[in-house]
Design an enzyme around this catalytic site. Sequence first.
Site, mmCIF file in Angstrom:
data_model
loop_
_atom_site.group_PDB
_atom_site.id
_atom_site.type_symbol
_atom_site.label_atom_id
_atom_site.label_comp_id
_atom_site.label_asym_id
_atom_site.label_seq_id
_atom_site.Cartn_x
_atom_site.Cartn_y
_atom_site.Cartn_z
ATOM 1 N N THR B 82 -2.387 -9.245 -12.990
ATOM 2 C CA THR B 82 -3.681 -9.233 -13.654
ATOM 3 C C THR B 82 -4.733 -8.680 -12.750
ATOM 4 O O THR B 82 -4.868 -9.080 -11.610
ATOM 5 C CB THR B 82 -4.111 -10.643 -14.092
ATOM 6 O OG1 THR B 82 -3.852 -11.514 -13.014
ATOM 7 C CG2 THR B 82 -3.403 -11.072 -15.320
ATOM 8 N N THR B 158 2.491 -7.619 -7.538
ATOM 9 C CA THR B 158 2.633 -7.064 -6.191
ATOM 10 C C THR B 158 4.055 -7.080 -5.633
ATOM 11 O O THR B 158 4.365 -6.290 -4.749
ATOM 12 C CB THR B 158 1.714 -7.815 -5.194
ATOM 13 O OG1 THR B 158 2.018 -9.203 -5.255
ATOM 14 C CG2 THR B 158 0.257 -7.579 -5.523
ATOM 15 N N ASP B 159 4.917 -7.963 -6.152
ATOM 16 C CA ASP B 159 6.230 -8.113 -5.529
ATOM 17 C C ASP B 159 7.002 -6.795 -5.429
ATOM 18 O O ASP B 159 7.566 -6.476 -4.392
ATOM 19 C CB ASP B 159 7.073 -9.140 -6.296
ATOM 20 C CG ASP B 159 6.770 -10.560 -5.839
ATOM 21 O OD1 ASP B 159 5.780 -10.724 -5.094
ATOM 22 O OD2 ASP B 159 7.508 -11.483 -6.229
ATOM 23 N N LYS B 235 5.339 -4.426 1.096
ATOM 24 C CA LYS B 235 4.705 -5.741 1.064
ATOM 25 C C LYS B 235 5.258 -6.535 2.240
ATOM 26 O O LYS B 235 6.443 -6.852 2.267
ATOM 27 C CB LYS B 235 5.008 -6.450 -0.262
ATOM 28 C CG LYS B 235 4.246 -7.762 -0.424
ATOM 29 C CD LYS B 235 4.493 -8.420 -1.774
ATOM 30 C CE LYS B 235 3.650 -9.671 -1.914
ATOM 31 N NZ LYS B 235 3.829 -10.355 -3.187
#
Lengths: 615, 412
Positions: B82, B158-159, B235
């Site tokens: 989101t 984001t993963d 990440k």
Amino acid sequence: MDYDSLGLMAGIEIHQQLDTREKLFCHCETRLRESSESNRKYFRYLRATESELGEIDRAAREEMKMERKFTYHAYDTTCLVEDDEEPPGPLNPEALSLCLTIAKVFGMTPIDQIHIMRKLVIDGSNTSGFQRTALVAVNGYLPSDGDIETICLEEEACQRIEGDNFSLDRLGIPLVEITTGPFMRTPDEVQATAAYLGMVLRSTGKVKRGLGTIRQDINISIKDGSRVEIKGVQELDLISEVVRREITRQVSLLQIRDELLRRGASVSSETKDVTSLLKGTKSEVLKRAERIIVVTLKGFGGLVGSEVQPGRRFGTELSDYAKKCGVGGIFHTDELPAYGVTEAEVLSIRNFCESEPSDCLVLVSGNKREVICAARQVIDRAEAALTCVPEETRKMLPLGNTSYMRPLPGAARMYPETDVIPVKIKSEEWGRIIIPELLDVKAQRFVTAYGLDPAIARQVVFSEYLPLFEAGIEEGIKPAILSRTITSTLKELRREGVLISNLTNSDIISVLRAVDIGKVGKEAVPDLLLAVAEGTVVDAAIEKSSSGLTKDDIRVIVRKVISEREEFIREKGMGSLGPVMGIVMKEVRGAVDGKIISEVLKEEITSFLSGAESP
Amino acid sequence: MNQTFESGDLIRCRWGGKDFSGVYVTERDGSIVVKLSNGYNIGIPLSVCSIEQKSEDTNIIVKTIEQDKSLPVLSIISTGGTIASRIDYRTGAVTSQFDAEDIVRTIPGLAGIAQYRARRLYNILSENMTPSIWQELAREIYDEIKDGTYGVIVTHGTDTLAYSASAVSFMLDSPVPIVFVGSQRSADRPSSDNVMNALCSAKACVSHLGEVAVVMHSGSSDDRCSIHRATRVRKMHTSRRDAFQTISGEPLGHIEYPSLEVSLNPHTQHRNSKELSLNDKMDKNCALLYFYPGMDPSVIKRYEDCHGLVIAGTGLGHVNSGLIREIGHFIGNGGEVVMTSQCLHGRVCDRVYDTGRDLLLSGVIEGEEMLPETALVKLMWVLGNANGHEEVRSLMQSNLKGEFRMRSFYGL
């Protein structure tokens, strides 16, 4: 004041930090730090989130009037949870258990399944922009017949260092919030209730002590007035004064309103720019301002300068509102000419604004954005004065006055903390919780069981050394020496700058036991505690201080002293006890309890006298 | 009493000896969750509550947003995660916003940067992404660019954001920036990184940038975002705002906050330096294998149906010598094996030790400086487009989208 006819209603929210080992949602210790010990800084902006109804909470909106950058100081005792860089851990069970214990004292009913909520607070005091809080139990009662509505478990916010700088050490320390019903009817009753709640909290033995660890918010309203919440009252003794002054404020504001209505006063929504008019002003504040505008309060003349609390005027209330926009304050014609503003300037402003002498003009200065915002605030507050006392959150000032902080928050500022799983309170768990003996009851018991003076007993139970007293009693140490150590010896040592925090309860008990068995004299206690506080191992200190003399050894010394003064003793009889005692004490250099010496001496003098009398 | 409540219903309950009203939120683990008038939610048994008033539709107040027609048009494609959300304080529900107007309403600063058209392609957790969705996403972006958009913002959980960005990078040549953005702290919270990341990504999209990039926080403070090359970003933290890092080398640039000033580094590909083209073929039958000491050769055997295997080996790119035979079989049967390193930083070099040399002899392709995840995505794309082992090797060892450099420099 007749509080009854004023229709005073007051309730308290008490916030108490818990002395748990770890914080509420992470494994950091709950120790406070000096801001100079901070090892890292970062900064953030906080923004209110729009709600489904297209609303931003009114209190949050107020905080957003200025775009503010908040700087946070981190420590080697804080972690990513305080930084809002890692999800919170599970609810600290030690804190929950303590909260339930307090709930049980008040006969409350625990919630079946506790839900952690996020309460929006965007004044910068929480890195996340919300405070985590959970309603744990409801509906309790006080011996005074008052009611406790709720008890909540919350995380403590950051400590403000200054301005928009915050310290993270305090963030996340568990806090219980106890909310009473609005049952209090006099200022003294508010203070007495706060004192009682404080006593109950202390009775758990697991709450933090010291300034700022307990804070009261007071909700006050009077008939025709409004509900006002006064935040952060820390000194118990000031509570009744705060209540009295708030009543004064509301009564004054209502009088001002009545007078304004009588005069047919009104607030002009139009403002006038007087920047160029005041170009040559000598006023330091106005000289610096990029823009100066005037708000006309029609028919307010004289009332803006009238006092609402000792040293605070209605104008101060307007100024509080304006300050939310970043301006330093306001000037108003009720107080002018002054502050470098001349009579001629006032006159020219009045002419320019075409105002009547009965009007009050408010000058707002600052940059363009600030003055527009501040003028709006002044207009809103002045308009409110025509109808009511506004509902507000206020903060306490020294001596018991208060100043405006923000509107009362709406209920629309809580939503679930989805990162923490709800906690079920099992009935066995609730059943296992033991209600602690209340300190009032304990003090009474100490009077009857240990023969302590009632005042001393109270000092002992409210002292941080209560555990020492109870442990000492358990070890068979006499109550009198324990209470004397707690209420006087330790206090004196602290006054002298001795680091008594270095002393453990068991150190102190060891020293007192040595006195009890006559190994050292009670006169040696302060020196012994000093030595231990400075790092000497307690047993070594006792050994060093002890004369090592047995009762028999003492008897030998006593006999020697007597034999050297036979004539004197024969002459004075038992009256020689005092003077001879002094000589013996000198011989043993105070390392033996005076009581033992006096006991031996009495026996020996008696036996000497009876021997001497015999043929 | 067998009653059911609907979210938003006003209900009356009795708890702790007192009656009170509240709003029914949901059922959870055998309790019903009730929102009290003071805002708190509590969980109590269903049996203590009864209906007071059925839920009424609340009037959602929608302010209309005027977009500034003089500004360039950007496309926002959301796949999940989101960037904007709203809270229903009646029930505490947080809803994600996907409509362009909603997004601009929630992040007002966006309106000053561009006009937007938004499209929700998917709403999935990023761990549920698939190579098929990558392809669909690439096609969608292609269409937007063909329609004349000035830049594309892709919102993404984001993963696996870096995988998707990397995949789009291989499938598309684009004259305009394609910026992937997400948030590490949910958009409902006042401290969320969403606003700053969104503003910075929009700003990157109207800059000279001309490649696929990821825009996220540079540090823990709200002071700047980094623009990372899609094929070099990873990440590197589970939760921090600055989780995304360019591995080995400098980011493409930065956006300062709150000034939103964009600075691009010299190695950045500029706007309009490529013609738009889409090559969305991918061979999804590839796997990524993380080697560990003692790994049994049978593990390799279990992948025999795969067409390609990327191994994250140790150090310079090693596996135990016992695996080499099985790897040889895999290649012998037509499979491709690319070696990368668990070190993430530095180049694979299988010519230093015997194990490495044996791996090369068995046909393993050195993955150069490529991140294991990027190598996997690239291998899928290469296998979808190349003919024969030699072309695969040649493409895997060519720098197509900045996924590796020919020279390694000091610094991590």
